[in-house]
Design a protein around this motif. Structure first.
Motif, PDB file in Angstrom:
ATOM      1  N   LEU A  85       0.817  -1.218   0.000  1.00 55.07           N
ATOM      2  CA  LEU A  85       0.000   0.000   0.000  1.00 55.07           C
ATOM      3  C   LEU A  85       0.849   1.266   0.000  1.00 55.07           C
ATOM      4  CD1 LEU A  85      -2.753  -0.958   2.599  1.00 55.07           C
ATOM      5  CD2 LEU A  85      -3.000  -0.789   0.131  1.00 55.07           C
ATOM      6  N   ILE A  86       2.088   1.164   0.463  1.00 56.49           N
ATOM      7  CA  ILE A  86       2.947   2.341   0.561  1.00 56.49           C
ATOM      8  C   ILE A  86       3.175   2.933  -0.827  1.00 56.49           C
ATOM      9  CG2 ILE A  86       5.252   3.154   1.215  1.00 56.49           C
ATOM     10  CD1 ILE A  86       5.141   1.071   3.489  1.00 56.49           C
ATOM     11  N   GLY A  87       2.906   4.230  -0.933  1.00 51.73           N
ATOM     12  CA  GLY A  87       3.038   4.936  -2.199  1.00 51.73           C
ATOM     13  C   GLY A  87       1.728   5.056  -2.957  1.00 51.73           C
ATOM     14  N   LYS A  88       0.715   4.308  -2.556  1.00 58.05           N
ATOM     15  CA  LYS A  88      -0.569   4.356  -3.267  1.00 58.05           C
ATOM     16  C   LYS A  88      -1.391   5.558  -2.830  1.00 58.05           C
ATOM     17  CE  LYS A  88      -1.044  -0.330  -4.710  1.00 58.05           C
ATOM     18  NZ  LYS A  88      -1.903  -1.447  -4.888  1.00 58.05           N
ATOM     19  N   GLN A  89      -2.319   5.924  -3.713  1.00 53.66           N
ATOM     20  CA  GLN A  89      -3.196   7.055  -3.460  1.00 53.66           C
ATOM     21  C   GLN A  89      -4.475   6.571  -2.790  1.00 53.66           C
ATOM     22  OE1 GLN A  89      -4.706   8.968  -6.971  1.00 53.66           O
ATOM     23  NE2 GLN A  89      -5.139  10.863  -5.893  1.00 53.66           N
ATOM     24  N   GLY A  90      -5.005   7.408  -1.899  1.00 50.77           N
ATOM     25  CA  GLY A  90      -6.271   7.114  -1.250  1.00 50.77           C
ATOM     26  C   GLY A  90      -7.071   8.385  -1.097  1.00 50.77           C
ATOM     27  N   ILE A  91      -8.228   8.249  -0.473  1.00 53.31           N
ATOM     28  CA  ILE A  91      -9.086   9.406  -0.240  1.00 53.31           C
ATOM     29  C   ILE A  91      -9.583   9.360   1.196  1.00 53.31           C
ATOM     30  CG2 ILE A  91     -11.173   8.267  -1.099  1.00 53.31           C
ATOM     31  CD1 ILE A  91     -11.882  11.067  -2.322  1.00 53.31           C
ATOM     32  N   VAL A  92      -9.628  10.523   1.828  1.00 55.40           N
ATOM     33  CA  VAL A  92     -10.065  10.614   3.222  1.00 55.40           C
ATOM     34  C   VAL A  92     -11.590  10.502   3.253  1.00 55.40           C
ATOM     35  CG1 VAL A  92     -10.108  12.052   5.295  1.00 55.40           C
ATOM     36  CG2 VAL A  92      -8.107  12.079   3.807  1.00 55.40           C
ATOM     37  N   ILE A  93     -12.102   9.576   4.062  1.00 57.33           N
ATOM     38  CA  ILE A  93     -13.559   9.480   4.209  1.00 57.33           C
ATOM     39  C   ILE A  93     -14.014   9.849   5.620  1.00 57.33           C
ATOM     40  CG2 ILE A  93     -13.902   7.875   2.312  1.00 57.33           C
ATOM     41  CD1 ILE A  93     -14.058   5.612   4.294  1.00 57.33           C
ATOM     42  N   ASN A 120      -9.019  16.859   5.531  1.00 58.02           N
ATOM     43  CA  ASN A 120     -10.477  16.889   5.491  1.00 58.02           C
ATOM     44  C   ASN A 120     -11.034  15.780   4.597  1.00 58.02           C
ATOM     45  OD1 ASN A 120     -10.614  19.221   7.142  1.00 58.02           O
ATOM     46  ND2 ASN A 120     -10.054  20.463   5.357  1.00 58.02           N
ATOM     47  N   ILE A 121     -12.314  15.569   4.733  1.00 55.65           N
ATOM     48  CA  ILE A 121     -13.013  14.575   3.910  1.00 55.65           C
ATOM     49  C   ILE A 121     -12.838  14.925   2.439  1.00 55.65           C
ATOM     50  CG2 ILE A 121     -15.294  13.632   3.358  1.00 55.65           C
ATOM     51  CD1 ILE A 121     -16.052  14.043   6.283  1.00 55.65           C
ATOM     52  N   GLU A 122     -12.682  13.903   1.610  1.00 55.11           N
ATOM     53  CA  GLU A 122     -12.525  13.990   0.153  1.00 55.11           C
ATOM     54  C   GLU A 122     -11.141  14.449  -0.302  1.00 55.11           C
ATOM     55  OE1 GLU A 122     -14.828  12.915  -2.150  1.00 55.11           O
ATOM     56  OE2 GLU A 122     -16.044  12.274  -0.440  1.00 55.11           O
ATOM     57  N   GLU A 123     -10.222  14.704   0.625  1.00 53.45           N
ATOM     58  CA  GLU A 123      -8.861  15.064   0.199  1.00 53.45           C
ATOM     59  C   GLU A 123      -8.132  13.808  -0.252  1.00 53.45           C
ATOM     60  OE1 GLU A 123      -6.283  18.132   1.964  1.00 53.45           O
ATOM     61  OE2 GLU A 123      -7.718  18.068   3.630  1.00 53.45           O
ATOM     62  N   ARG A 124      -7.317  13.967  -1.270  1.00 56.56           N
ATOM     63  CA  ARG A 124      -6.495  12.863  -1.769  1.00 56.56           C
ATOM     64  C   ARG A 124      -5.249  12.750  -0.903  1.00 56.56           C
ATOM     65  NH1 ARG A 124      -9.408  10.206  -5.138  1.00 56.56           N
ATOM     66  NH2 ARG A 124     -10.542  11.372  -6.691  1.00 56.56           N
ATOM     67  N   LYS A 139      -0.892  14.457   2.509  1.00 58.95           N
ATOM     68  CA  LYS A 139      -1.676  15.004   1.404  1.00 58.95           C
ATOM     69  C   LYS A 139      -1.027  14.618   0.084  1.00 58.95           C
ATOM     70  CE  LYS A 139      -4.064  19.151   0.048  1.00 58.95           C
ATOM     71  NZ  LYS A 139      -4.405  20.520   0.408  1.00 58.95           N
ATOM     72  N   TRP A 140      -1.804  14.211  -0.883  1.00 62.54           N
ATOM     73  CA  TRP A 140      -1.292  13.786  -2.181  1.00 62.54           C
ATOM     74  C   TRP A 140      -0.541  14.934  -2.825  1.00 62.54           C
ATOM     75  CZ3 TRP A 140      -0.605   9.326  -4.536  1.00 62.54           C
ATOM     76  CH2 TRP A 140      -0.332   9.312  -5.896  1.00 62.54           C
ATOM     77  N   GLY A 141       0.697  14.674  -3.221  1.00 60.92           N
ATOM     78  CA  GLY A 141       1.515  15.691  -3.857  1.00 60.92           C
ATOM     79  C   GLY A 141       2.224  16.578  -2.860  1.00 60.92           C
TER      80      GLY A 141
END
Length: 145
Positions: A85-93, A120-124, A139-141
């Motif tokens: 999972l390390i390095g993968k993208q996800g989304i905050v729910i 926050n919710i919906e952040e990548r 945070k993504w990026g």
């Protein structure tokens, strides 16, 4: 009813229950009951010895499970799915605020997650590490500072 039959029934019920839970807790107790049943076949009047042999064998199996799994994890070719999972993208729910864990979705799975920043919710997010059951994200990026 004979004690060996009772021990086999208890062992069978525990082993079937283990198949439903997949935790390994009931597996060792079930095997202990089966060992007690075998002892009961040879010593039908020795209930204390039956219970003692079943209990000790379940305890020994429980104690040696951790070193056995540790050795298995260090073996060649073993890959832990969580490490992938390390390095993968996800989304905050569920928001991650003030260092308190929130929930993120990575692929099709949801995980508890912590971050040094409020998210926050919906952040990548990107998975940057993991604990036993909690992912560390940022945070993504973004960077980890």
């Amino acid at each position: 009813m004979e004690w060996w039959v009772i021990w086999f029934i208890v062992g069978g019920v525990l082993l079937i229950a283990e198949l439903l839970t997949l935790t390994f807790y009931l597996l060792w107790l079930g095997l202990g009951a089966v060992i007690a049943a075998v002892v009961a076949l040879f010593l039908p009047d020795g209930f204390v010895l039956q219970a003692l042999s079943g209990g000790v064998s379940a305890l020994v199996l429980t104690i040696f499970t951790k070193p056995l799994t540790r050795k298995f994890r260090k073996s060649r070719g073993y890959r832990d799915v969580i490490d992938e999972l390390i390095g993968k993208q996800g989304i905050v729910i569920e928001a991650i605020i003030n260092g308190k864990p929130g929930i993120v979705k990575v692929g099709n799975e949801t995980w508890s997650a912590v971050s040094v920043n409020n998210l926050n919710i919906e952040e990548r997010v990107q998975v940057i590490g993991r604990g036993t059951t909690v992912l560390e994200v940022r945070k993504w990026g973004g960077n980890s500072e």
